[in-house]
Design a protein around this motif. Sequence first.
Motif, PDB file in Angstrom:
ATOM      1  N   ILE A  33       0.797  -0.995  -0.103  1.00 46.52           N
ATOM      2  CA  ILE A  33       0.164   0.025  -0.131  1.00 46.52           C
ATOM      3  C   ILE A  33       0.976   1.348   0.119  1.00 46.52           C
ATOM      4  CG2 ILE A  33      -1.740   1.275   1.415  1.00 46.52           C
ATOM      5  CD1 ILE A  33      -2.668  -1.384   2.258  1.00 46.52           C
ATOM      6  N   GLU A  34       1.803   1.264   0.711  1.00 53.86           N
ATOM      7  CA  GLU A  34       2.856   2.402   0.799  1.00 53.86           C
ATOM      8  C   GLU A  34       3.583   2.540  -0.509  1.00 53.86           C
ATOM      9  OE1 GLU A  34       5.921   1.900   3.844  1.00 53.86           O
ATOM     10  OE2 GLU A  34       4.273   1.777   5.257  1.00 53.86           O
ATOM     11  N   ILE A  53      -8.079 -12.242   4.586  1.00 54.87           N
ATOM     12  CA  ILE A  53      -8.336 -10.685   5.199  1.00 54.87           C
ATOM     13  C   ILE A  53      -7.601  -9.717   4.514  1.00 54.87           C
ATOM     14  CG2 ILE A  53      -6.760 -10.676   7.121  1.00 54.87           C
ATOM     15  CD1 ILE A  53      -9.525  -9.558   8.519  1.00 54.87           C
ATOM     16  N   ASN A  54      -6.280  -9.877   4.338  1.00 57.47           N
ATOM     17  CA  ASN A  54      -5.357  -9.058   3.582  1.00 57.47           C
ATOM     18  C   ASN A  54      -5.751  -8.836   2.450  1.00 57.47           C
ATOM     19  OD1 ASN A  54      -3.923  -8.342   6.281  1.00 57.47           O
ATOM     20  ND2 ASN A  54      -2.344 -10.038   5.634  1.00 57.47           N
ATOM     21  N   LYS A  55      -6.104  -9.910   1.623  1.00 54.19           N
ATOM     22  CA  LYS A  55      -6.263  -9.768   0.129  1.00 54.19           C
ATOM     23  C   LYS A  55      -7.615  -8.803   0.049  1.00 54.19           C
ATOM     24  CE  LYS A  55      -4.843 -14.536  -1.267  1.00 54.19           C
ATOM     25  NZ  LYS A  55      -5.255 -15.727  -1.994  1.00 54.19           N
ATOM     26  N   LYS A  60     -10.067  -3.763  -1.761  1.00 50.00           N
ATOM     27  CA  LYS A  60     -11.007  -2.565  -1.318  1.00 50.00           C
ATOM     28  C   LYS A  60     -10.260  -1.309  -1.875  1.00 50.00           C
ATOM     29  CE  LYS A  60     -14.054  -4.835   1.919  1.00 50.00           C
ATOM     30  NZ  LYS A  60     -14.130  -5.026   3.236  1.00 50.00           N
ATOM     31  N   ILE A  61      -9.055  -1.039  -1.055  1.00 51.18           N
ATOM     32  CA  ILE A  61      -8.368  -0.019  -1.376  1.00 51.18           C
ATOM     33  C   ILE A  61      -7.734   0.387  -2.941  1.00 51.18           C
ATOM     34  CG2 ILE A  61      -5.948   0.736  -0.973  1.00 51.18           C
ATOM     35  CD1 ILE A  61      -6.106  -0.287   1.859  1.00 51.18           C
ATOM     36  N   ILE A  62      -7.373  -0.819  -3.634  1.00 54.78           N
ATOM     37  CA  ILE A  62      -7.313  -0.824  -5.048  1.00 54.78           C
ATOM     38  C   ILE A  62      -8.303  -0.300  -5.794  1.00 54.78           C
ATOM     39  CG2 ILE A  62      -6.846  -2.083  -7.074  1.00 54.78           C
ATOM     40  CD1 ILE A  62      -4.522  -2.311  -5.861  1.00 54.78           C
ATOM     41  N   THR A  63      -9.841  -0.676  -5.492  1.00 57.10           N
ATOM     42  CA  THR A  63     -10.744  -0.262  -6.167  1.00 57.10           C
ATOM     43  C   THR A  63     -11.470   0.984  -6.013  1.00 57.10           C
ATOM     44  OG1 THR A  63     -12.502  -1.176  -4.674  1.00 57.10           O
ATOM     45  CG2 THR A  63     -11.854  -2.668  -6.514  1.00 57.10           C
ATOM     46  N   LEU A  71      -5.456  -6.114 -10.424  1.00 59.99           N
ATOM     47  CA  LEU A  71      -5.287  -6.946  -9.404  1.00 59.99           C
ATOM     48  C   LEU A  71      -5.246  -8.455  -9.842  1.00 59.99           C
ATOM     49  CD1 LEU A  71      -4.530  -7.007  -6.405  1.00 59.99           C
ATOM     50  CD2 LEU A  71      -6.983  -7.244  -5.950  1.00 59.99           C
ATOM     51  N   VAL A  72      -4.090  -9.120  -9.725  1.00 61.72           N
ATOM     52  CA  VAL A  72      -3.900 -10.579 -10.203  1.00 61.72           C
ATOM     53  C   VAL A  72      -3.408 -11.285  -9.145  1.00 61.72           C
ATOM     54  CG1 VAL A  72      -2.576 -11.947 -11.695  1.00 61.72           C
ATOM     55  CG2 VAL A  72      -3.513  -9.430 -12.739  1.00 61.72           C
ATOM     56  N   GLU A  73      -3.912 -12.481  -8.998  1.00 62.62           N
ATOM     57  CA  GLU A  73      -3.526 -13.694  -8.183  1.00 62.62           C
ATOM     58  C   GLU A  73      -2.717 -14.864  -8.888  1.00 62.62           C
ATOM     59  OE1 GLU A  73      -5.839 -15.118  -5.387  1.00 62.62           O
ATOM     60  OE2 GLU A  73      -7.199 -13.333  -5.053  1.00 62.62           O
ATOM     61  N   PHE A  74      -1.408 -14.997  -8.256  1.00 61.93           N
ATOM     62  CA  PHE A  74      -0.878 -16.102  -8.752  1.00 61.93           C
ATOM     63  C   PHE A  74      -0.363 -17.426  -7.839  1.00 61.93           C
ATOM     64  CE2 PHE A  74       2.336 -13.214  -6.978  1.00 61.93           C
ATOM     65  CZ  PHE A  74       3.443 -14.005  -6.632  1.00 61.93           C
TER      66      PHE A  74
END
Length: 113
Positions: A33-34, A53-55, A60-63, A71-74
């Motif tokens: 986030i920083e 919970i972190n995801k 929420k912050i990204i949107t 946002l992509v998950e791998f």
Amino acid sequence: MRHLKTLVVTKNITAPKILNWEVSAVNNIETAIEKLYQQAYNVLAISKETEEINKSKLRKIITVLFPNTILVEFREISKLSESVKNGYWSKNKPELQRSYLDNSFDIELASSL
């Protein structure tokens, strides 16, 4: 040459390489986030090992604050390159995902009968 930027959130910080991409890696959500506040990233890649919970907090912050960041998950670091490229191009060039059938051969064959 213009480089696209991606930020990778993973527990094991190695230097992942994606062709023509500037890759930064961090090991937790708060640091990510920083970094997002410091500079704009095209893609944010999160490891599947990260807590749910972190995801959700990061989603929420990204949107709200960074709507242009994808946002992509791998799952594996080896599949990171594919995940980032697929996520980026599917949002920015959706017409590449479409496939059109060329039936000119069928039409020519039907007209010759």
